[in-house]
Design a protein around this motif. Structure first.
Motif, PDB file in Angstrom:
ATOM      1  N   TYR A 186       0.913   5.603  -0.050  1.00  0.00           N
ATOM      2  CA  TYR A 186      -0.200   6.553   0.549  1.00  0.00           C
ATOM      3  C   TYR A 186       0.050   8.222  -0.076  1.00  0.00           C
ATOM      4  O   TYR A 186       1.083   8.553  -0.488  1.00  0.00           O
ATOM      5  N   HIS A 241      -3.594   0.365  -3.195  1.00  0.00           N
ATOM      6  CA  HIS A 241      -3.108  -1.184  -2.610  1.00  0.00           C
ATOM      7  C   HIS A 241      -3.048  -1.968  -3.768  1.00  0.00           C
ATOM      8  O   HIS A 241      -3.881  -1.989  -4.758  1.00  0.00           O
ATOM      9  N   THR A 285       0.950  -1.193   0.001  1.00  0.00           N
ATOM     10  CA  THR A 285       0.114   0.054  -0.065  1.00  0.00           C
ATOM     11  C   THR A 285       0.880   1.324   0.050  1.00  0.00           C
ATOM     12  O   THR A 285       1.718   1.406   0.755  1.00  0.00           O
ATOM     13  N   SER A 317      -5.083   6.209  -0.952  1.00  0.00           N
ATOM     14  CA  SER A 317      -4.194   5.195  -0.852  1.00  0.00           C
ATOM     15  C   SER A 317      -4.410   4.478  -2.163  1.00  0.00           C
ATOM     16  O   SER A 317      -5.551   4.375  -2.738  1.00  0.00           O
TER      17      SER A 317
END
Lengths: 111, 114
Positions: A22, A75, A20, A73
């Motif tokens: 950010y 992922h 992930t 975010s």
């Protein structure tokens, strides 16, 4: 000055792992765009998220816009070498009629 | 697929020389942007045009940089005189509608000033 902070700056992981990245700001954005840039090429738009809390999926990539529209975010599930590249988030301000880019997360997937 | 075309792809020149970079936006797009990308600063907006009119060039060093759109199919970015600190990759992007909407990027001009 409105800033978009992306973290981590660099990430190197093995093929098959999940990750992930950010994108954070103290500003509220009208929408947020994610781009991927490969070496020697320009950024290419992956997705735009508009609504707070919105989740969008693009194959193994899942993008989420924060409820307050200040952060996002990305992922990646089961990363593959083809996911290698620079991932840029860009916050859009309708009021200012421009988008602001973060400095990016440089992702390297090891085979 | 329609693409933004930038020329040249690479440019190496000595400091003090004039550098001209060209961009052909996607046909029908009415917004054009010039960015500079470096490892330290990331992507920085230099200039923004809509319908060929300059709307924002606040990110551009005015004393040596200039950006124009002679017609809807050509945007130019000039540096005169060039300096080593101008070494970077310069991207042109185009879009339709407003400046905050998604942009289509060219593959850039990699500029090295010796």
């Amino acid at each position: 000055t409105q800033l978009l902070e992306q973290s981590p700056q660099f990430l190197s992981i093995q093929e098959g792992e999940n990750l992930t990245v950010y994108c954070n700001s103290s500003s509220v954005f009208s929408s947020l765009q994610w781009y991927r840039q490969e070496p020697g090429e320009g950024p290419v738009l992956l997705v735009t998220v508009v609504t707070g809390g919105e989740v969008k999926k693009l194959k193994r990539l899942t993008f989420q816009f924060g409820d307050a529209r200040k952060d996002s975010s990305l992922h990646i599930t089961a990363a593959q070498p083809g996911d290698t590249g620079l991932y840029l988030c860009a916050g859009a301000h309708r009021r200012d009629d421009k988008i602001i880019f973060g400095k990016g997360t440089r992702l390297h997937i090891l085979p | 697929d329609a693409r933004v075309t930038q020329t040249p792809r690479h440019k190496v020149t000595e400091m003090g020389q004039e550098v001209t970079m060209r961009c052909q936006p996607i046909l029908g797009h009415n917004t054009v942007f010039w960015y500079r990308q470096t490892m330290m600063q990331g992507l920085e907006l230099l200039a923004y045009f809509r319908n060929r009119a300059p709307l924002d060039d606040s990110g551009m060093p005015k004393d040596r940089f200039s950006a124009e759109m002679p017609d809807a199919t050509l945007a130019t970015l000039k540096i005169q005189p060039s300096e080593p600190r101008d070494s970077a990759v310069y991207f042109c992007a185009s879009g339709s509608g407003q400046g905050w909407q998604p942009q289509h990027f060219g593959d850039g001009t990699r500029l090295s000033i010796l």
